[in-house]
Design an enzyme around this catalytic site. Structure first.
Site, PDB file in Angstrom:
ATOM      1  CE  LYS A   1      22.083  -0.379  84.295  1.00 21.20           C
ATOM      2  NZ  LYS A   1      21.781   1.052  84.219  1.00 21.20           N
TER       3      LYS A   1
HETATM    4  N1  PMP Z   1      17.491   4.896  86.545  1.00 27.91           N
HETATM    5  C1  PMP Z   1      18.040   4.500  85.381  1.00 27.91           C
HETATM    6  C2  PMP Z   1      17.212   4.525  84.153  1.00 27.91           C
HETATM    7  C3  PMP Z   1      19.379   4.073  85.344  1.00 27.91           C
HETATM    8  O1  PMP Z   1      19.940   3.689  84.207  1.00 27.91           O
HETATM    9  C4  PMP Z   1      20.146   4.089  86.532  1.00 27.91           C
HETATM   10  C5  PMP Z   1      21.591   3.663  86.503  1.00 27.91           C
HETATM   11  N2  PMP Z   1      21.724   2.272  86.653  1.00 27.91           N
HETATM   12  C6  PMP Z   1      19.529   4.493  87.721  1.00 27.91           C
HETATM   13  C7  PMP Z   1      18.198   4.896  87.684  1.00 27.91           C
HETATM   14  C8  PMP Z   1      20.270   4.472  89.022  1.00 27.91           C
HETATM   15  O2  PMP Z   1      20.490   3.135  89.409  1.00 27.91           O
HETATM   16  P1  PMP Z   1      21.728   2.710  90.306  1.00 27.91           P
HETATM   17  O3  PMP Z   1      21.676   3.566  91.504  1.00 27.91           O
HETATM   18  O4  PMP Z   1      21.472   1.271  90.608  1.00 27.91           O
HETATM   19  O5  PMP Z   1      22.953   2.929  89.497  1.00 27.91           O
END
Ligand code: PMP
Length: 308
Positions: free
Chosen positions: A159
């Protein structure tokens, strides 16, 4: 919708008033997207507020930082405690939590290594990302003309702030065309993920989701749903999903910390199944919401209680 302000933000090791959490305009990350962040949720449970999978999120924050050579000047334990403290001092039962690590004011230019590393944690009440209705009635999705940034250009499982411009382009395009959300393909034309969500499809009661080594963020909600589904006796296959598989699925849904579990009822104007949230989707959504709200103690190990 504007952010609902809370009282304090944790900023470089101290709590400061919400409105005092300011940075210089020559902050490196503002110019070049050289920061990393997390999105976490805290839910109201019978034993008080609990943060869902806190350590997994903080570990991912450290992995993201490593990918772009940021040395976080705190330990995983310190930042995990700081997150819990931030929820506590703001006296919140439920909130979204945004830790961000960024390159601050110091040097300009593309070599970030001379800029200081700064860390902030903000929390605020935030409802379901795609709207409360999205959880019940489902969302309408547009296959995006923007390809998810290929692996050869950037590691997908991190991220990093700058990379989110890819998601922003997809989001704006979908919203301007009247859809609720975008869905990005990878460079080979397989389904990758939403701008901030992972995707699952269901066919004949089997769940399919893109593989761990595909061009996706390995979502913590995705991982939770896989484990929950398998524990309920369903088969989950991590395979490349193409457009036809999606259009012909019985059900489809997005997962994400902010989004939770949102049924997808339409893609590019084509109904998924009968165009209503699918049975298995709803079952998994309800199970997930019970778990995060501390109503299924089999999964209590995923919760970090914030003792007041
Ligand atoms: N894909 C992307 C590009 C994201 O930004 C997120 C949000 N963090 C997710 C998937 C889902 O991840 P998570 O379940 O860890 O929030």
């Amino acid at each position: 919708m504007p952010v609902s302000e809370t009282k304090y933000i944790w900023f470089n090791g101290k709590f400061i008033e919400w409105n005092e959490a300011k940075i210089h305009v020559l902050t490196h990350t503002l110019h070049y997207g050289s920061g990393v962040f997390e999105g976490i949720r805290c839910y109201k449970t019978p034993k008080g507020p609990a943060i869902f999978r806190l350590r997994d999120h903080i570990e991912r924050l450290f992995r993201s930082a490593k990918a772009i050579k940021i040395e976080i000047p705190y330990t995983i334990d310190t930042l995990s405690d700081a997150v819990a403290e931030t929820v506590k001092v703001n006296n919140l039962d439920e909130c979204y939590i945004r830790p961000i690590v960024f390159r601050g004011y110091g040097e300009m230019g593309l070599n970030p290594l001379g800029s200081p590393v700064e860390v902030a944690i903000a929390v605020w009440p935030w409802g379901a990302y795609l709207g409360e209705e999205s959880l019940k009635r489902g969302v309408k999705v547009k296959l995006s003309p923007y390809t998810r940034i290929p692996k050869k250009a950037f590691p997908p499982n991190v991220k990093v702030t700058g990379i989110y411009v890819n998601s922003i382009l997809a989001k704006i395009d979908a919203v301007m065309d009247g859809y609720d959300e975008a869905l990005m393909l990878d460079e080979n034309g397989f389904i990758a993920e939403g701008p901030g969500e992972n995707i699952f499809i269901v066919k004949n009661e089997v769940l399919y989701t893109p593989p761990d080594d595909s061009t996706i963020l390995l979502g913590i909600t995705r991982d939770s749903i896989i484990k929950i589904a398998e524990n309920l006796g369903y088969k989950v296959e991590k395979v490349n999903v193409d457009k036809d598989m999606l259009y012909n699925a019985d059900e489809a849904f997005f997962t994400g910390t902010a989004t939770e579990v949102a049924p997808i009822c339409e893609v590019d104007g084509r109904r998924i199944g009968d165009g209503k949230p699918g049975k298995l989707t709803i079952k998994l959504q309800q199970e997930y919401l019970k778990i995060v709200r501390g109503e299924n103690l089999d999964y209590e190990f995923w919760l970090t209680y914030v003792n007041r």
